[in-house]
Design a protein around this motif. Structure first.
Motif, PDB file in Angstrom:
ATOM      1  N   TYR A  35       0.965  -1.243  -0.016  1.00 24.04           N
ATOM      2  CA  TYR A  35       0.057   0.064  -0.088  1.00 24.04           C
ATOM      3  C   TYR A  35       0.970   1.190  -0.092  1.00 24.04           C
ATOM      4  CZ  TYR A  35       1.081  -0.345   4.825  1.00 24.04           C
ATOM      5  OH  TYR A  35       1.757  -0.500   6.178  1.00 24.04           O
ATOM      6  N   VAL A  39       6.736   2.469   3.847  1.00 25.52           N
ATOM      7  CA  VAL A  39       6.377   2.114   5.209  1.00 25.52           C
ATOM      8  C   VAL A  39       7.261   1.032   5.457  1.00 25.52           C
ATOM      9  CG1 VAL A  39       4.717   1.245   6.895  1.00 25.52           C
ATOM     10  CG2 VAL A  39       4.175   3.019   5.217  1.00 25.52           C
ATOM     11  N   LYS A  43      10.464   1.032   8.193  1.00 28.20           N
ATOM     12  CA  LYS A  43      10.334  -0.009   9.106  1.00 28.20           C
ATOM     13  C   LYS A  43      11.518  -0.857   9.361  1.00 28.20           C
ATOM     14  CE  LYS A  43       7.117  -3.309  10.945  1.00 28.20           C
ATOM     15  NZ  LYS A  43       5.806  -4.315  10.720  1.00 28.20           N
ATOM     16  N   MET A 369       0.566  -9.751   2.428  1.00 30.45           N
ATOM     17  CA  MET A 369      -0.862  -9.546   3.234  1.00 30.45           C
ATOM     18  C   MET A 369      -1.832 -10.289   2.097  1.00 30.45           C
ATOM     19  SD  MET A 369      -2.967  -8.679   5.068  1.00 30.45           S
ATOM     20  CE  MET A 369      -2.305  -7.470   6.289  1.00 30.45           C
ATOM     21  N   ASP A 376      -1.218 -15.831  10.294  1.00 32.83           N
ATOM     22  CA  ASP A 376      -2.330 -15.642  11.011  1.00 32.83           C
ATOM     23  C   ASP A 376      -2.727 -13.965  10.552  1.00 32.83           C
ATOM     24  OD1 ASP A 376      -4.485 -15.542  12.785  1.00 32.83           O
ATOM     25  OD2 ASP A 376      -3.303 -15.500  14.609  1.00 32.83           O
ATOM     26  N   GLN A 377      -2.848 -13.568   9.295  1.00 32.75           N
ATOM     27  CA  GLN A 377      -3.323 -12.363   8.938  1.00 32.75           C
ATOM     28  C   GLN A 377      -4.507 -12.202   8.077  1.00 32.75           C
ATOM     29  OE1 GLN A 377       1.123 -10.091   8.970  1.00 32.75           O
ATOM     30  NE2 GLN A 377       0.180 -10.789   6.950  1.00 32.75           N
TER      31      GLN A 377
ATOM     32  N   LYS B 155     -14.420 -13.350  13.140  1.00 36.22           N
ATOM     33  CA  LYS B 155     -13.172 -13.035  12.916  1.00 36.22           C
ATOM     34  C   LYS B 155     -12.853 -12.728  11.380  1.00 36.22           C
ATOM     35  CE  LYS B 155      -8.548 -15.416  12.982  1.00 36.22           C
ATOM     36  NZ  LYS B 155      -7.735 -16.836  13.455  1.00 36.22           N
ATOM     37  N   VAL B 159     -11.319  -8.883  10.386  1.00 36.74           N
ATOM     38  CA  VAL B 159     -10.071  -8.982   9.414  1.00 36.74           C
ATOM     39  C   VAL B 159     -10.211  -7.704   8.607  1.00 36.74           C
ATOM     40  CG1 VAL B 159      -8.827 -10.051   7.858  1.00 36.74           C
ATOM     41  CG2 VAL B 159      -9.023 -11.201  10.224  1.00 36.74           C
ATOM     42  N   LYS B 163      -8.509  -4.216   8.244  1.00 40.37           N
ATOM     43  CA  LYS B 163      -7.639  -3.668   7.007  1.00 40.37           C
ATOM     44  C   LYS B 163      -7.918  -2.282   6.763  1.00 40.37           C
ATOM     45  CE  LYS B 163      -6.499  -7.332   4.062  1.00 40.37           C
ATOM     46  NZ  LYS B 163      -6.610  -8.714   3.431  1.00 40.37           N
ATOM     47  N   ARG B 169      -4.439   4.871   7.703  1.00 39.61           N
ATOM     48  CA  ARG B 169      -3.065   5.150   8.325  1.00 39.61           C
ATOM     49  C   ARG B 169      -3.219   5.985   9.715  1.00 39.61           C
ATOM     50  NH1 ARG B 169       0.826   4.709   4.319  1.00 39.61           N
ATOM     51  NH2 ARG B 169       1.988   4.850   5.992  1.00 39.61           N
ATOM     52  N   ARG B 192      -6.038 -15.702  20.306  1.00 33.11           N
ATOM     53  CA  ARG B 192      -5.975 -16.280  18.944  1.00 33.11           C
ATOM     54  C   ARG B 192      -6.484 -14.846  17.958  1.00 33.11           C
ATOM     55  NH1 ARG B 192      -5.533 -22.300  17.971  1.00 33.11           N
ATOM     56  NH2 ARG B 192      -4.429 -21.769  16.299  1.00 33.11           N
ATOM     57  N   ASN B 195      -4.586 -12.100  18.227  1.00 34.24           N
ATOM     58  CA  ASN B 195      -3.249 -12.103  17.343  1.00 34.24           C
ATOM     59  C   ASN B 195      -3.730 -11.574  15.945  1.00 34.24           C
ATOM     60  OD1 ASN B 195      -1.390 -12.681  19.322  1.00 34.24           O
ATOM     61  ND2 ASN B 195      -1.502 -15.007  19.183  1.00 34.24           N
ATOM     62  N   THR B 196      -4.417 -12.258  15.450  1.00 37.34           N
ATOM     63  CA  THR B 196      -4.728 -11.795  14.132  1.00 37.34           C
ATOM     64  C   THR B 196      -4.951 -10.747  13.518  1.00 37.34           C
ATOM     65  OG1 THR B 196      -5.952 -14.104  13.850  1.00 37.34           O
ATOM     66  CG2 THR B 196      -6.143 -12.707  12.126  1.00 37.34           C
ATOM     67  N   ASN B 199      -1.480  -8.699  14.185  1.00 39.21           N
ATOM     68  CA  ASN B 199      -0.626  -9.036  12.824  1.00 39.21           C
ATOM     69  C   ASN B 199      -1.013  -8.227  11.637  1.00 39.21           C
ATOM     70  OD1 ASN B 199       0.837 -11.001  14.488  1.00 39.21           O
ATOM     71  ND2 ASN B 199      -0.365 -12.926  13.483  1.00 39.21           N
ATOM     72  N   ILE B 200      -2.370  -8.078  11.373  1.00 40.88           N
ATOM     73  CA  ILE B 200      -2.561  -7.306  10.270  1.00 40.88           C
ATOM     74  C   ILE B 200      -2.242  -5.599  10.761  1.00 40.88           C
ATOM     75  CG2 ILE B 200      -4.561  -6.283   9.198  1.00 40.88           C
ATOM     76  CD1 ILE B 200      -5.974  -8.879   9.879  1.00 40.88           C
ATOM     77  N   ASN B 202       0.154  -4.908  12.544  1.00 44.86           N
ATOM     78  CA  ASN B 202       1.567  -4.888  12.463  1.00 44.86           C
ATOM     79  C   ASN B 202       2.145  -4.546  10.882  1.00 44.86           C
ATOM     80  OD1 ASN B 202       4.082  -5.207  13.499  1.00 44.86           O
ATOM     81  ND2 ASN B 202       4.272  -7.171  13.098  1.00 44.86           N
ATOM     82  N   TYR B 203       1.434  -5.328  10.135  1.00 48.95           N
ATOM     83  CA  TYR B 203       1.753  -5.180   8.809  1.00 48.95           C
ATOM     84  C   TYR B 203       1.509  -3.683   8.209  1.00 48.95           C
ATOM     85  CZ  TYR B 203       1.295  -5.622   3.810  1.00 48.95           C
ATOM     86  OH  TYR B 203       1.227  -5.176   2.258  1.00 48.95           O
ATOM     87  N   TYR B 204       0.788  -3.152   8.876  1.00 47.14           N
ATOM     88  CA  TYR B 204       0.676  -1.565   8.361  1.00 47.14           C
ATOM     89  C   TYR B 204       1.388  -0.623   9.107  1.00 47.14           C
ATOM     90  CZ  TYR B 204      -3.092  -2.776   5.170  1.00 47.14           C
ATOM     91  OH  TYR B 204      -3.862  -3.428   4.241  1.00 47.14           O
ATOM     92  N   ASN B 205       2.294  -1.324  10.104  1.00 48.42           N
ATOM     93  CA  ASN B 205       3.044  -0.758  11.235  1.00 48.42           C
ATOM     94  C   ASN B 205       2.409   0.305  12.143  1.00 48.42           C
ATOM     95  OD1 ASN B 205       5.698  -0.333  12.019  1.00 48.42           O
ATOM     96  ND2 ASN B 205       6.325   1.325  10.622  1.00 48.42           N
TER      97      ASN B 205
END
Lengths: 712, 322
Positions: A35, A39, A43, A369, A376-377, B155, B159, B163, B169, B192, B195-196, B199-200, B202-205
């Protein structure tokens, strides 16, 4: 202490390699943030700063250069986020980019999709037909102006494009590579009409600048692709540059090119950044191969999304791709050839119901992603990484050095639901098959790539790189029967390491035909001045360009390559010219001999055809400044047996010899010493990857701390 | 002088704070400032975003919280809603939930507000996104004590919504949970699902916070096993303000704690502030910021609110280091 930060953006992870003054290195990996690539970039830099115990600002203050291989341009093409362009061409040639060349509609598609003729679609053009206008003009094949340009007519056509919403112009005229005068005149007219201080100012891209080579279709497309991604790349890179500067970085950002060189952002053409990461990796293999005195190297990189293959023969990167395809577009950039297939840790396994429920892996990837199910995403579909986890090869608590916790239950559920259930097999059996299929796919592809080029894979050393390279090397190497597999300690971030080894370099090219050998008179070309003039023009461009990069003229090295062919033949063969300039006609003989030798090596000596005469068709001048690359760090040997401290608790893993799970020795890579040997089956856990040593294989750590895998 | 955003960044980077960050949850207050019912206000993304920004600037708060609507996620999943006394009330779900809540009209509206708000505020204010947490959402959709099957169904919906919110942001994504979260104790299933979601993010910081309200004060420490990046303690079930000393340890190993201040009781708020400041000095290890105990409504006394903002600003004048 100063540092060089090298960054390689992949489909799943962004890799970082930092070379430091004292010879030590730092590695990091962060998920690629599609995206906004900056970033993930920042990071990773933050992680590096943390490893070093510095703040981000302190870290960037000490950074000497940031070298970056990016996919921003490719993404812009795939996502079609470029500007609306208008094309101005010679009247009568408005349909050139739509007609294409032969099977150009299949360019960029995988061989499987390629065969599905009923569904195959031509790609949507980057410039629609209504945005292309023809102007009356003509330059002949010798560069003479036959029909001059009419300024009034150009203004008329320009207005049409502006009214239709053009945000930039591409100018591609016939024979402009012989005489760019008309293209330059059009550029001047546009700049007069829309000067830079007006809001309506629009960029103009000339084909004679971007791609001064023959063949309209590829020249037009190369110019169009460059213009299309230019703006998007400029914006993104400017943004990244600002962020870096705000955080303390003081030098310009440097981009890695697909020609195996690098230049500052300000001196880089957008089109040269495509696929630069894998090319950097190949360059890294070349550099590292020198330490092993290995001239023949097969480079492989299994990442999360793709499996890249490159071949080095005779210690040189000389295999150029003559028709590099960017997305769906056939271009003529002088890129180094890298073959990519959709096979990586994130490749999705699926059941092909049209093929009687056969199991397939890839080319679709879960990417970063949602990633594999075990991340687990939110990902549901099973991937190669899920299969590796279920089979016990990956440690769920120590993936990426423990930064990412994996959930094996989710992997099992995904494999069970999507593969094992529909196929009526057990979850373990499904995982084994996923692994075998991906290994076979990669092994076969590498074999084809090497053997179909006339080489015997057994004469090569295989470099297995990428985050999943160490995990699958023993699986795909047997297809090649290579004697030695080297898994570099930097393998998970090898593209970034490769970026640290490239020189500051650019290739300057020009199409110009010279009949260098006449069969009927048995004579060599006499137009020495004409031939040298082409080379001198390219040299002048190169010197001017590299001076602007900040290098002195005496530091610049040159290499001349020529595209040559026999008269009346179509295919070109590229040679490295034995002379940079021609002094006497005898120098042409050397060039012809070199061509004959090269041609015979590729097509057999019987196929040579001197009776047709020999032509030079295109000049490639590579100008480069060698950037010293520190030698590989050597480690103290530590005996054959790994220390007890290197042993981790046993783990149950599946092995094909007993077709069952059994307790398997696990070692910590960080605790191993040079000279240590481990017999398979065993697992070695490193920070960013896991080495899977299959039964019948031996793992030894050499003095560079690279792993050498051999079948025993 | 540093902006609210810079101050909040210091908090996120665990750098020393020289003045506490104050980001109250504004909701009903907007209708008082704009003199329009919430129903009208929330129907127009431009109006909603502008009024949030206006109110935040008016009082000099350090940041804005978008998505502070407990009914939004439920409506996105297909629940209907009624306005009662200018408050949204979620009606039970008829049928099965919408599988693409992120594409639903209420969520699109909420996201639009968030995007607009962040676009105008991100220069100088901290921007926080709020989203109903999984257990509270499950309770809204399926009633009290939802089954594991219901939670499994929730869940993928969360999710998608997580997202969508991450793509706006924010500086922090905050999940809002009521008593449903701690009702049965925090177990593996709770971890659990969180955590999911972590994690999501975290992907986007983006750091993830957990905002708790209506909890039993003796159960609040159990949420620490969710390993969130920060916890924000809202009003507990008995509505008594929570003193920082009782929750301070919850912040261990996190970026920090958010503590709610009672906006209608200036003296208690001051006491909480002082205790928070003292703990920050004496028991370092994590940051702290202050918020409102529950949303700021139209009933809150504006004078008290101004006084509280002054009080927080004055901590600098007194030389307190927080």
């Amino acid at each position: 202490m100063t540092m060089t930060v090298n960054v390689d953006i992949g489909g799943t992870f962004t890799d970082f390699y930092v070379g430091q003054d004292d010879g030590t290195t730092l590695l990091a990996k962060s998920p690629t943030t599609h995206y906004d690539l900056s970033v993930g970039f920042l990071k990773g830099i933050r992680d590096l700063a943390r490893i070093k115990g510095l703040s981000l600002t302190q870290f960037l203050n000490n950074t000497d250069s940031v070298r970056y291989s990016t996919t921003i341009g490719t993404n812009a093409l795939i996502e079609r986020t470029g500007p609306k362009l208008g094309m101005i061409t010679t009247a009568g040639f408005e349909d050139t980019i739509f007609l294409g060349r032969g099977r150009s509609w299949a360019d960029g598609l995988s061989s499987t999709v390629n065969k599905d003729m009923s569904r195959i679609q031509k790609p949507l053009p980057l410039i629609s037909r209504d945005m292309i206008v023809g102007v009356r003009e003509r330059v002949d094949s010798f560069g003479n102006v036959i029909c001059p340009l009419n300024k009034e007519k150009i203004l008329e056509k320009l207005q049409i494009l502006v009214d239709r919403g053009a945000m930039g112009f591409v100018v591609c005229l016939l024979w402009s590579f012989m005489n760019p005068e008309h293209e330059q005149m059009i550029k001047t007219i546009i700049e007069e009409e829309y000067p830079e201080d007006f809001l309506g100012s629009m960029p103009v891209t000339l084909s004679s600048d971007v791609s001064p080579k023959s063949a309209e279709y590829t020249r037009f497309i190369t110019t169009t692709v460059n213009a299309y991604i230019h703006g998007v790349m400029a914006d993104e890179l400017n943004k990244l540059g600002v962020e870096l500067r705000e955080n303390g970085y003081k030098k310009p950002l440097v981009l890695v090119h697909n020609t195996g060189g690098m230049k500052k952002v300000s001196r880089t053409r957008a089109v040269l950044t495509h696929n630069a990461g894998p090319v950097a990796g190949l360059h890294g293999a070349l550099t590292m191969g020198k330490e092993y005195h290995a001239g023949n190297i097969i480079f492989s990189d299994m990442g999360g999304t793709s499996f890249d293959i490159g071949v080095i023969t005779g210690g040189r990167l000389k295999t150029y791709d003559f028709i590099p395809v960017i997305d769906r577009w056939r271009t003529n950039i002088p890129a180094i050839e890298i073959k990519s297939i959709g096979a990586g840790g994130g490749s999705i396994a699926w059941v092909n119901r049209l093929m009687e429920n056969s199991l397939e892996v890839g080319p679709r990837s879960a990417g970063s992603m949602p990633g594999p199910a075990c991340y687990d995403q939110g990902g549901k579909e099973p991937t190669v990484t899920d299969a590796d986890l279920v089979l016990g090869y990956l440690n769920p608590d120590n993936y990426l050095g423990g930064k990412m916790l994996l959930d094996p239950d989710l992997s099992r559920q995904a494999i069970d639901h999507y593969i094992a259930g529909p196929m009526g097999i057990s979850t373990i059996e499904a995982a084994i098959r996923i692994r075998r299929i991906v290994d076979a796919k990669m092994g076969q592809e590498v074999f084809n790539e090497v053997s179909l080029k006339g080489h015997d894979p057994r004469d090569f050393v295989l470099f297995a790189c990428g985050g999943a390279g160490a995990t699958h090397a023993c699986g795909f190497a047997p297809y090649l029967q290579v004697k030695k597999v080297i898994v570099p300690s930097f393998s998970p971030i090898f593209g970034a390491f490769g970026a640290s080894t490239v020189n500051c370099q650019q290739v300057w090219e020009k199409s110009r035909t010279f009949k260098v050998f006449q069969w009927n008179t048995q004579s060599y070309c006499e137009d020495i001045d004409g031939f040298n003039e082409v080379i001198n023009t390219l040299t002048d461009h190169a010197v001017r360009d590299l001076k602007l990069e900040g290098f002195e003229k005496d530091k610049i090295r040159f290499r001349l390559e020529l595209d040559m062919r026999y008269g009346m033949q179509y295919n070109l063969t590229r040679i490295i010219s034995p002379h940079l300039n021609i002094g006497t006609p005898a120098d042409f003989k050397d060039i012809c001999d070199k061509f004959t030798e090269q041609y015979a090596a590729v097509y057999t000596p019987e196929a040579t055809f001197p009776m047709g005469g020999i032509n030079v068709e295109c000049f490639f001048l590579t100008a480069y400044v060698e950037i010293p690359v520190p030698g590989m760090r050597q480690f103290e040997p530590g005996g054959r047996t790994p220390a007890e401290s290197a042993r981790l608790p046993y783990r149950k893993a599946y092995w094909s010899d007993t077709q069952d799970f059994r307790d398997t020795s696990v070692f910590a890579f960080s605790e191993l010493k040079a000279g240590n040997r481990i017999e398979g089956p065993a697992l070695v856990e490193a920070m960013e990857t896991t080495y899977v040593i299959e039964p019948g294989w031996r793992f030894s750590l050499d003095i560079f701390h690279n792993a050498v895998l051999e079948q025993v | 002088m540093e902006s609210g955003r810079e101050r909040f960044k210091l908090f996120l980077n665990q750098s020393p704070l020289f003045r506490p960050v104050f980001i109250p949850f504004i909701r009903g207050l907007l209708s008082r400032i704009e003199d329009r019912p919430m129903e009208t206000l929330t129907a127009d993304p431009a109006l909603w975003a502008n009024s949030l920004e206006k109110a935040t600037r008016l009082f000099g708060f350090d940041g804005v919280v978008a998505g502070l609507d407990a009914s939004l996620a439920a409506r996105a999943c297909g629940c209907r809603m009624e306005w009662r006394e200018d408050r949204p009330v979620v009606l039970p779900l008829q049928g099965s939930p919408d599988e693409t809540p992120d594409q639903s009209r209420p969520m699109q509206l909420g996201l639009e507000v968030t995007k607009r708000l962040f676009q105008i505020c991100q220069k100088d204010m901290a921007c926080i996104s709020a989203l109903t947490g999984p257990y509270t959402l499950a309770e809204q959709l399926f009633g009290k004590a939802p089954s594991q099957k219901h939670m499994d169904g929730i869940k993928p919906l969360l999710v998608r919504m997580t997202k969508a919110y991450c793509e706006t942001r924010p500086d922090v994504l905050m999940f809002m949970e009521g008593e449903a979260l701690t009702l049965t104790g925090i177990g593996v299933q709770h971890r659990r699902i969180y955590n999911t979601l972590k994690n999501i993010a975290n992907y986007y910081n983006i750091p993830v916070g957990l905002y708790l309200q209506d909890y039993r004060s003796d159960s609040i420490h159990s949420v620490s096993s969710l390993n969130m990046d920060m916890y924000i303690a809202g009003p507990c079930a008995d509505q008594h303000p929570l003193m920082p000393s009782t929750v301070w340890d919850l912040g261990r190993g996190t970026l920090g704690l958010g503590i709610g201040l009672p906006l209608d009781d200036l003296e208690t708020a001051k006491e909480i502030l002082c205790q928070g400041a003292a703990l920050y000095r004496d028991k370092p290890g994590h940051g702290v910021f202050f918020t409102s105990m529950g949303p700021v409504t139209r009933e809150n006394n504006l004078e008290t609110l101004h006084a509280l903002v002054n009080e927080i600003s004055n901590l600098i004048l007194k030389g307190d280091i927080l």
